[in-house]
Design a protein around this motif. Structure first.
Motif, short mmCIF file in Angstrom:
data_model
loop_
_atom_site.label_atom_id
_atom_site.label_comp_id
_atom_site.label_asym_id
_atom_site.label_seq_id
_atom_site.Cartn_x
_atom_site.Cartn_y
_atom_site.Cartn_z
N ARG A 60 -22.93 12.27 -20.25
CA ARG A 60 -23.17 11.98 -18.83
C ARG A 60 -24.44 11.14 -18.65
O ARG A 60 -24.47 10.19 -17.86
CB ARG A 60 -23.27 13.31 -18.06
N ASN A 61 -25.48 11.45 -19.40
CA ASN A 61 -26.73 10.68 -19.31
C ASN A 61 -26.54 9.24 -19.78
O ASN A 61 -27.14 8.32 -19.21
CB ASN A 61 -27.85 11.36 -20.09
N GLU A 107 -15.44 1.29 -13.88
CA GLU A 107 -16.68 0.55 -13.63
C GLU A 107 -17.89 1.39 -14.06
O GLU A 107 -17.88 2.61 -13.91
CB GLU A 107 -16.81 0.18 -12.15
N PRO A 108 -18.93 0.73 -14.58
CA PRO A 108 -20.15 1.46 -14.94
C PRO A 108 -20.72 2.17 -13.72
O PRO A 108 -20.50 1.76 -12.59
CB PRO A 108 -21.10 0.36 -15.42
N GLY A 109 -21.43 3.23 -13.95
CA GLY A 109 -22.09 3.95 -12.85
C GLY A 109 -21.18 5.02 -12.27
O GLY A 109 -20.55 5.79 -12.98
N ARG A 131 -17.57 9.71 -12.19
CA ARG A 131 -16.54 10.48 -11.48
C ARG A 131 -15.35 10.75 -12.41
O ARG A 131 -14.86 11.87 -12.49
CB ARG A 131 -16.11 9.70 -10.23
N GLU A 132 -14.91 9.74 -13.14
CA GLU A 132 -13.79 9.92 -14.06
C GLU A 132 -14.17 10.86 -15.21
O GLU A 132 -13.36 11.67 -15.65
CB GLU A 132 -13.33 8.57 -14.60
N ARG A 146 -12.98 18.50 -16.59
CA ARG A 146 -12.22 19.59 -15.96
C ARG A 146 -10.79 19.70 -16.51
O ARG A 146 -10.05 20.61 -16.11
CB ARG A 146 -12.17 19.39 -14.45
N TRP A 147 -10.38 18.81 -17.40
CA TRP A 147 -9.02 18.79 -17.93
C TRP A 147 -8.68 20.14 -18.56
O TRP A 147 -9.41 20.66 -19.38
CB TRP A 147 -8.90 17.69 -18.98
#
Length: 143
Positions: free
Chosen positions: A59-60, A84-86, A91-92, A98-99
């Motif tokens: 995430r970081n 897209e970056p960021g 979000r994805e 959570r899968w």
């Protein structure tokens, strides 16, 4: 079989521009790949690849804006799926974390699945571990 996910360097360089991070498959709990194995050996004239051993580390890297999330699944243009970056990649990635085994298992806490069947969990081997957020990692390269 399944879908592999990668970190892709936004501005690719000659080395370490695509790093495998996870595999998911219907009916299975997602399994993450840490940065221990599976990448080209470092060379004196090239930078070391970034290290990651938890979803927080990944995430970081995504938050840095230097990396974006992509998968081997094909997008409409026939190439790999890229976010897209960021914010879009973050979000994805959160959705990926959570899968829980696919549509039949979504939104059900572990242990409460249709017909009483949980998603399959691979047996933790000597190089596997659970990160602080409870997600499975392995340091052995897989695809």
């Amino acid at each position: 079989m399944g879908t592999n996910f990668y970190l892709r360097r936004v501005n690719p360089r000659p080395v370490h521009d695509l790093m495998h991070i996870a595999k998911r498959s219907a009916g299975w709990v997602i399994h993450f790949q840490d940065s221990t194995e599976g990448y080209a050996d470092p060379r004196d004239d090239m930078p070391e690849p970034p290290a990651f051993h938890s979803v927080a580390d990944i995430r970081n890297l995504l938050k840095s804006g230097e990396w974006q999330l992509c998968s081997e699944e094909y997008a409409e243009d026939g190439g790999p799926e890229r976010w897209e970056p960021g914010e879009e990649s973050l979000r994805e990635f959160d959705e990926l974390c959570r899968w829980r085994g696919g549509p039949a298992f979504e939104a059900n806490p572990v242990g409460e699945y249709p017909h009483g069947d949980p998603p399959y969990e691979s047996t933790l081997g000597p190089s596997d571990y659970v990160d602080p957020e409870g997600l499975r990692f392995t340091s052995v390269y897989f695809r």
